[in-house]
Design a protein around this motif. Structure first.
Motif, PDB file in Angstrom:
ATOM      1  N   SER A   1       0.811  -1.217   0.000  1.00 13.01           N
ATOM      2  CA  SER A   1       0.000   0.000   0.000  1.00 13.01           C
ATOM      3  C   SER A   1       0.843   1.266   0.000  1.00 13.01           C
ATOM      4  O   SER A   1       0.380   2.321  -0.440  1.00 13.01           O
TER       5      SER A   1
ATOM      6  N   GLU B   1       1.127   2.816  -3.293  1.00 14.40           N
ATOM      7  CA  GLU B   1      -0.140   3.146  -3.949  1.00 14.40           C
ATOM      8  C   GLU B   1      -0.879   4.313  -3.300  1.00 14.40           C
ATOM      9  O   GLU B   1      -1.630   5.014  -3.978  1.00 14.40           O
ATOM     10  N   LYS B   2      -0.699   4.511  -2.004  1.00 17.39           N
ATOM     11  CA  LYS B   2      -1.473   5.517  -1.278  1.00 17.39           C
ATOM     12  C   LYS B   2      -0.644   6.763  -1.008  1.00 17.39           C
ATOM     13  O   LYS B   2       0.496   6.662  -0.545  1.00 17.39           O
TER      14      LYS B   2
END
Length: 406
Positions: free
Chosen positions: A40, A43-44
């Motif tokens: 993550s 991606e974040k």
């Protein structure tokens, strides 16, 4: 200009990931202690892209491989080894292949430091994660190579064990075993005069009073890193890193060193187990009306030098019953650094104006002790994309003034 050593603390939520960049003999040695690289984070935009940040900090070898001189695992919980299988190379050095177009090359690990005990001490209902299994397989591969040849192999095949295994299982390979009480002065088979590493754990089985204490967290590898400024041999920077070592371990350690507490002194302490209450107490913070601090464990963690910093590698710390991170533990650590005119910091709070994600926290390791590095972000850049250079840094103290350690 003389090279300077640095330490980088990566904000990974409730996890640990610390990079030492040690300057010696006009080159750098890169040592990563634990990792928690979540998918993550790539991606974040509210998470630091620690994979990008790590690649930006590392050099490449003559074969174009991003590399670490050593990878140290304190214990095999997911939040200390996450991302290993996907992002780090495992196997024979000769089989290394570049990544496909658009992907990052796997990081080449020249030498591993780990303990066989941290894999044995686990509860039946607490199985190893896939990253830990991959690490254990690679560690075993390297140990067997040494066992067969009785000689240190090439870079990529090397391993050093921290602590002997049970039942004499390491008696035939003691030349690659460091024991608690030993001092490490080399990395990847290179002696570094600026480096003095004290080994305080994992503790042996017979040092614990009850078998319930023998789990992975309580048996973490505990190292105090002493680093001198480039060209010198007397350490002026002491960094205490201890994974998830809990209250039982710190009580034992204090009994060992209370006659010579300077051996536990530090300029930077990574609060064990992400600022958990169970590092400082036998009581449950959420279930007890008046949970008590173990003064013995607290004394072991109270040997802060003048201007010391205690860091919580965790999610934001809130005034509630959560653990970890725990608000009560934070208050105890604040009391420790207050007496040393130091500072308590949570990595999750290291967010620059205009950014959503916390940034990597860097300290330069100098003759005057650790000095915090403040970086000026380029317009429109994010912590996951910008390349750190000396031209964008200034040395500042916790109050905005230059730090000097006496």
């Amino acid at each position: 200009m003389p090279k300077k050593s640095s330490i980088y603390h990566f904000p990974v939520g409730n996890g640990d990931m610390t990079l030492l960049k040690i300057a010696s003999n006009d080159c750098y040695f890169y040592v990563l202690i634990d990792m928690y690289i979540r998918q993550s984070c790539t991606e974040k935009d509210d998470q630091c892209n620690v994979l990008d940040e790590l690649h930006n900090l590392l050099e490449k070898d003559s074969e174009g491989r991003p590399y670490l001189d050593a990878l140290v695992l304190t214990h095999p919980d997911k939040d200390h080894i996450g991302g290993y299988e996907k992002y780090f190379y495992q196997g024979s050095p000769g089989d290394y292949a570049p990544a496909k177009s658009g992907e990052k090359d796997r990081i080449f690990v020249r030498e591993i430091w780990s303990s066989p005990l941290i894999f044995r001490r686990k509860r039946k209902n607490h199985s190893l994660c896939e990253d830990a299994k991959a690490f254990r397989t690679e560690a075993k591969r390297r140990v067997e190579l040494y066992r067969e040849s009785k000689s240190i192999g090439p870079e990529g095949d090397r391993i050093r064990l921290i602590g002997e295994d049970i039942d004499g299982k390491t008696d035939d390979i003691l030349d690659i075993v460091y024991k608690p009480g030993d001092i490490i002065g080399k990395v990847n088979e290179v002696t570094i005069k600026e480096l003095t590493v004290n080994i305080y754990g994992p503790l042996s089985d017979d040092e614990f009073e009850d078998s319930e204490a023998l789990d992975k967290n309580r048996s973490s590898v505990i190292l105090r890193w002493g680093i001198a400024s480039h060209g010198y041999s007397d350490p002026t920077n002491f960094i205490l890193l201890a994974g998830d070592a809990s209250v039982e371990a710190w009580e034992i350690i204090w009994r060992k060193f209370k006659a010579d507490p300077k051996k536990l002194s530090y300029d930077l302490l990574l609060a064990p187990h992400h600022c958990s209450w169970h590092t400082l107490s036998h009581d449950s913070y959420s279930k007890c009306d008046n949970p008590k601090v173990s003064e013995t464990a607290k004394k072991a963690l109270s040997q802060a030098r003048n201007g010391a910093v205690i860091l919580s590698s965790s999610d934001p710390i809130k005034d509630n019953k959560n653990d970890p991170p725990n608000y009560g533990a934070k208050k105890e650590y604040e009391s420790i650094v207050s007496s040393a005119k130091g500072t308590f910091l949570c990595l999750a709070d290291n967010v620059k104006n205009g950014e959503k994600a916390p940034s990597v926290l860097e300290y330069r390791l100098t003759n005057e002790g650790p000095q915090k590095v403040s970086k000026t972000a380029a317009s429109g850049s994010t912590s996951s994309a910008k390349k750190r250079t000396a031209a964008t840094t200034t040395l500042i103290g916790h109050s905005g003034q230059a730090i000097g350690h006496g």
